[in-house]
Motif scaffolding. Structure first.
Motif, PDB file in Angstrom:
ATOM      1  N   LEU A  61       0.819  -1.218   0.000  1.00 15.41           N
ATOM      2  CA  LEU A  61       0.000   0.000   0.000  1.00 15.41           C
ATOM      3  C   LEU A  61       0.847   1.259   0.000  1.00 15.41           C
ATOM      4  CD1 LEU A  61      -2.748  -0.949   2.644  1.00 15.41           C
ATOM      5  CD2 LEU A  61      -3.015  -0.846   0.145  1.00 15.41           C
ATOM      6  N   THR A  62       2.139   1.125   0.209  1.00 18.42           N
ATOM      7  CA  THR A  62       3.003   2.298   0.301  1.00 18.42           C
ATOM      8  C   THR A  62       3.418   2.774  -1.086  1.00 18.42           C
ATOM      9  OG1 THR A  62       5.069   1.041   0.442  1.00 18.42           O
ATOM     10  CG2 THR A  62       3.902   1.500   2.526  1.00 18.42           C
ATOM     11  N   GLU A  63       3.747   4.029  -1.181  1.00 21.51           N
ATOM     12  CA  GLU A  63       4.108   4.615  -2.474  1.00 21.51           C
ATOM     13  C   GLU A  63       5.274   3.877  -3.117  1.00 21.51           C
ATOM     14  OE1 GLU A  63       5.417   8.914  -4.411  1.00 21.51           O
ATOM     15  OE2 GLU A  63       4.761   8.816  -2.320  1.00 21.51           O
ATOM     16  N   ALA A  64       6.262   3.519  -2.329  1.00 20.55           N
ATOM     17  CA  ALA A  64       7.456   2.893  -2.894  1.00 20.55           C
ATOM     18  C   ALA A  64       7.181   1.501  -3.460  1.00 20.55           C
ATOM     19  CB  ALA A  64       8.552   2.800  -1.828  1.00 20.55           C
ATOM     20  N   PHE A  65       6.204   0.785  -2.917  1.00 21.86           N
ATOM     21  CA  PHE A  65       6.002  -0.617  -3.295  1.00 21.86           C
ATOM     22  C   PHE A  65       4.619  -0.915  -3.858  1.00 21.86           C
ATOM     23  CE2 PHE A  65       9.355  -0.614  -0.036  1.00 21.86           C
ATOM     24  CZ  PHE A  65      10.398  -1.061  -0.836  1.00 21.86           C
ATOM     25  N   ASP A  66       3.859   0.108  -4.172  1.00 18.77           N
ATOM     26  CA  ASP A  66       2.552  -0.076  -4.784  1.00 18.77           C
ATOM     27  C   ASP A  66       2.754  -0.495  -6.244  1.00 18.77           C
ATOM     28  OD1 ASP A  66      -0.114   0.002  -5.529  1.00 18.77           O
ATOM     29  OD2 ASP A  66      -0.216   2.181  -5.580  1.00 18.77           O
ATOM     30  N   SER A  67       2.210  -1.640  -6.608  1.00 22.54           N
ATOM     31  CA  SER A  67       2.301  -2.125  -7.981  1.00 22.54           C
ATOM     32  C   SER A  67       1.126  -1.585  -8.783  1.00 22.54           C
ATOM     33  CB  SER A  67       2.263  -3.658  -8.002  1.00 22.54           C
ATOM     34  OG  SER A  67       2.098  -4.133  -9.321  1.00 22.54           O
ATOM     35  N   HIS A  68       1.397  -1.167 -10.012  1.00 19.74           N
ATOM     36  CA  HIS A  68       0.285  -0.687 -10.841  1.00 19.74           C
ATOM     37  C   HIS A  68      -0.523  -1.844 -11.416  1.00 19.74           C
ATOM     38  CE1 HIS A  68       3.383  -1.385 -13.897  1.00 19.74           C
ATOM     39  NE2 HIS A  68       2.424  -1.421 -14.801  1.00 19.74           N
ATOM     40  N   ARG A  69      -0.037  -3.087 -11.283  1.00 20.33           N
ATOM     41  CA  ARG A  69      -0.750  -4.248 -11.812  1.00 20.33           C
ATOM     42  C   ARG A  69      -1.250  -5.202 -10.736  1.00 20.33           C
ATOM     43  NH1 ARG A  69       2.640  -6.192 -17.155  1.00 20.33           N
ATOM     44  NH2 ARG A  69       2.304  -4.271 -18.326  1.00 20.33           N
ATOM     45  N   LEU A  70      -0.421  -5.464  -9.749  1.00 25.55           N
ATOM     46  CA  LEU A  70      -0.762  -6.487  -8.751  1.00 25.55           C
ATOM     47  C   LEU A  70      -1.564  -5.903  -7.596  1.00 25.55           C
ATOM     48  CD1 LEU A  70       2.653  -8.351  -8.381  1.00 25.55           C
ATOM     49  CD2 LEU A  70       0.642  -9.116  -9.646  1.00 25.55           C
ATOM     50  N   PRO A  71      -2.509  -6.671  -7.043  1.00 30.57           N
ATOM     51  CA  PRO A  71      -3.147  -6.243  -5.798  1.00 30.57           C
ATOM     52  C   PRO A  71      -2.078  -6.037  -4.721  1.00 30.57           C
ATOM     53  CG  PRO A  71      -4.323  -8.125  -6.739  1.00 30.57           C
ATOM     54  CD  PRO A  71      -3.051  -7.948  -7.540  1.00 30.57           C
ATOM     55  N   PHE A  72      -2.383  -5.157  -3.786  1.00 31.70           N
ATOM     56  CA  PHE A  72      -1.361  -4.774  -2.806  1.00 31.70           C
ATOM     57  C   PHE A  72      -0.807  -5.967  -2.046  1.00 31.70           C
ATOM     58  CE2 PHE A  72      -4.778  -5.019   0.251  1.00 31.70           C
ATOM     59  CZ  PHE A  72      -4.161  -5.271   1.465  1.00 31.70           C
ATOM     60  N   GLU A  73      -1.661  -6.955  -1.713  1.00 31.75           N
ATOM     61  CA  GLU A  73      -1.168  -8.086  -0.921  1.00 31.75           C
ATOM     62  C   GLU A  73      -0.239  -8.970  -1.750  1.00 31.75           C
ATOM     63  OE1 GLU A  73      -5.137  -9.535  -2.614  1.00 31.75           O
ATOM     64  OE2 GLU A  73      -4.271  -7.644  -1.914  1.00 31.75           O
ATOM     65  N   GLU A  74      -0.459  -9.066  -3.051  1.00 33.60           N
ATOM     66  CA  GLU A  74       0.437  -9.851  -3.902  1.00 33.60           C
ATOM     67  C   GLU A  74       1.774  -9.125  -4.083  1.00 33.60           C
ATOM     68  OE1 GLU A  74      -1.458 -11.214  -7.492  1.00 33.60           O
ATOM     69  OE2 GLU A  74      -3.254 -11.808  -6.386  1.00 33.60           O
ATOM     70  N   ALA A  75       1.714  -7.816  -4.294  1.00 34.16           N
ATOM     71  CA  ALA A  75       2.958  -7.039  -4.396  1.00 34.16           C
ATOM     72  C   ALA A  75       3.740  -7.117  -3.092  1.00 34.16           C
ATOM     73  CB  ALA A  75       2.642  -5.587  -4.753  1.00 34.16           C
ATOM     74  N   GLY A  76       3.033  -6.966  -1.968  1.00 40.52           N
ATOM     75  CA  GLY A  76       3.690  -7.049  -0.667  1.00 40.52           C
ATOM     76  C   GLY A  76       4.246  -8.433  -0.384  1.00 40.52           C
ATOM     77  N   GLY A  77       3.516  -9.446  -0.803  1.00 46.29           N
ATOM     78  CA  GLY A  77       3.991 -10.819  -0.624  1.00 46.29           C
ATOM     79  C   GLY A  77       5.271 -11.082  -1.395  1.00 46.29           C
ATOM     80  N   ALA A 169      -9.774  -3.066 -10.075  1.00 45.42           N
ATOM     81  CA  ALA A 169     -11.188  -3.367  -9.832  1.00 45.42           C
ATOM     82  C   ALA A 169     -11.440  -4.824  -9.456  1.00 45.42           C
ATOM     83  CB  ALA A 169     -12.016  -2.984 -11.049  1.00 45.42           C
ATOM     84  N   ASP A 170     -10.552  -5.726  -9.828  1.00 42.60           N
ATOM     85  CA  ASP A 170     -10.752  -7.142  -9.515  1.00 42.60           C
ATOM     86  C   ASP A 170     -10.054  -7.581  -8.227  1.00 42.60           C
ATOM     87  OD1 ASP A 170     -12.264  -7.505 -11.797  1.00 42.60           O
ATOM     88  OD2 ASP A 170     -10.529  -7.989 -13.035  1.00 42.60           O
ATOM     89  N   SER A 171      -9.511  -6.643  -7.492  1.00 37.11           N
ATOM     90  CA  SER A 171      -8.730  -6.989  -6.300  1.00 37.11           C
ATOM     91  C   SER A 171      -9.623  -7.244  -5.089  1.00 37.11           C
ATOM     92  CB  SER A 171      -7.749  -5.850  -5.968  1.00 37.11           C
ATOM     93  OG  SER A 171      -8.467  -4.685  -5.560  1.00 37.11           O
ATOM     94  N   ALA A 172      -9.035  -7.889  -4.088  1.00 38.81           N
ATOM     95  CA  ALA A 172      -9.739  -8.105  -2.816  1.00 38.81           C
ATOM     96  C   ALA A 172     -10.045  -6.770  -2.142  1.00 38.81           C
ATOM     97  CB  ALA A 172      -8.907  -8.997  -1.898  1.00 38.81           C
ATOM     98  N   ALA A 173      -9.176  -5.784  -2.294  1.00 41.82           N
ATOM     99  CA  ALA A 173      -9.438  -4.462  -1.720  1.00 41.82           C
ATOM    100  C   ALA A 173     -10.686  -3.853  -2.358  1.00 41.82           C
ATOM    101  CB  ALA A 173      -8.229  -3.550  -1.909  1.00 41.82           C
ATOM    102  N   ALA A 174     -10.824  -3.998  -3.667  1.00 45.83           N
ATOM    103  CA  ALA A 174     -12.006  -3.478  -4.362  1.00 45.83           C
ATOM    104  C   ALA A 174     -13.262  -4.197  -3.885  1.00 45.83           C
ATOM    105  CB  ALA A 174     -11.834  -3.616  -5.867  1.00 45.83           C
ATOM    106  N   ALA A 175     -13.174  -5.504  -3.711  1.00 46.37           N
ATOM    107  CA  ALA A 175     -14.326  -6.265  -3.207  1.00 46.37           C
ATOM    108  C   ALA A 175     -14.703  -5.786  -1.815  1.00 46.37           C
ATOM    109  CB  ALA A 175     -14.010  -7.753  -3.202  1.00 46.37           C
ATOM    110  N   SER A 176     -13.712  -5.485  -0.991  1.00 45.91           N
ATOM    111  CA  SER A 176     -13.968  -4.994   0.355  1.00 45.91           C
ATOM    112  C   SER A 176     -14.670  -3.638   0.319  1.00 45.91           C
ATOM    113  CB  SER A 176     -12.655  -4.908   1.134  1.00 45.91           C
ATOM    114  OG  SER A 176     -12.874  -4.477   2.440  1.00 45.91           O
ATOM    115  N   VAL A 177     -14.229  -2.753  -0.573  1.00 42.77           N
ATOM    116  CA  VAL A 177     -14.864  -1.438  -0.710  1.00 42.77           C
ATOM    117  C   VAL A 177     -16.326  -1.607  -1.148  1.00 42.77           C
ATOM    118  CG1 VAL A 177     -14.859   0.709  -2.054  1.00 42.77           C
ATOM    119  CG2 VAL A 177     -12.718  -0.172  -1.083  1.00 42.77           C
TER     120      VAL A 177
END
Length: 196
Positions: A61-77, A169-177
């Motif tokens: 979720l951070t600016e340095a590691f936010d992926s423009h393609r991957l959901p945040f949890e996949e990028a963080g993982g 739009a297909d991410s778990a974060a989007a589903a949560s929103v």
């Protein structure tokens, strides 16, 4: 209270550099809630592994590691895997960080199948939307919030999820929103806890 290993210290250093104060405290609290829940339910878990995963679980979720393609949890993982290998862990252990960080945004996993993922799911669902309040006594809540205050965490986290939802739009974060994250965050008893 926290694991005293080089990897644990490095995870805290990375977290302090990249998270806002509210997100940093959230990640630390997630570890502490999870460890508290694990002790109360006699769930054996790898403390160092859980600590590293808890600290890094929102790094996407951070600016340095936010992926423009991957959901945040996949990028963080994925970053968790890189972190683990760089810390000198075997690739298999580093891959567990990926599993835990990704799984925390998926369907509930039982403790006997994956204790660290289970603990992170319990801790973060309590932290964000107030799920299972009966597991966390009022005195423990007050103590933890005094040591690691929320600092506007709910609003900041919701803004992060809404940003993720707009772009992924297909991410778990989007589903949560779409599932009323705003209302569930606002209803979290931790959001209305008096400041310490």
């Amino acid at each position: 209270m926290f694991p005293e290993t080089p990897a644990a210290a490095a995870a805290l250093t990375v977290s302090r550099r990249h998270y806002s104060p509210a997100l940093l405290n959230h990640c630390v609290r997630s570890y502490l809630w999870g460890a508290m829940y694990g002790a109360a339910h006699r769930i054996a878990f790898d403390d160092e592994l859980f600590y590293v995963a808890a600290l890094l679980h929102d790094i996407g979720l951070t600016e340095a590691f936010d992926s423009h393609r991957l959901p945040f949890e996949e990028a963080g993982g994925q970053l968790g895997w890189v972190f683990g290998v760089a810390a000198g862990w075997p690739a298999e252990r580093a891959a567990r960080v990926t599993d835990i960080v990704v799984t925390h945004m998926r369907a509930d996993v039982p403790p006997d199948a994956d204790p660290e993922s289970h603990l992170l799911q319990v801790a973060t669902s309590w932290e964000v939307v107030g799920r299972h309040p009966e597991e966390f006594p009022p005195d423990a809540r007050a103590d933890l919030l005094a040591r690691y205050p929320r600092l506007g965490f709910g609003a900041e986290f919701l803004a992060c999820f809404e940003d993720q939802a707009r772009r992924k739009a297909d991410s778990a974060a989007a589903a949560s929103v779409r599932n009323d994250a705003a209302g569930r965050i606002a209803a979290n008893p931790l959001e209305s806890a008096p400041p310490a």
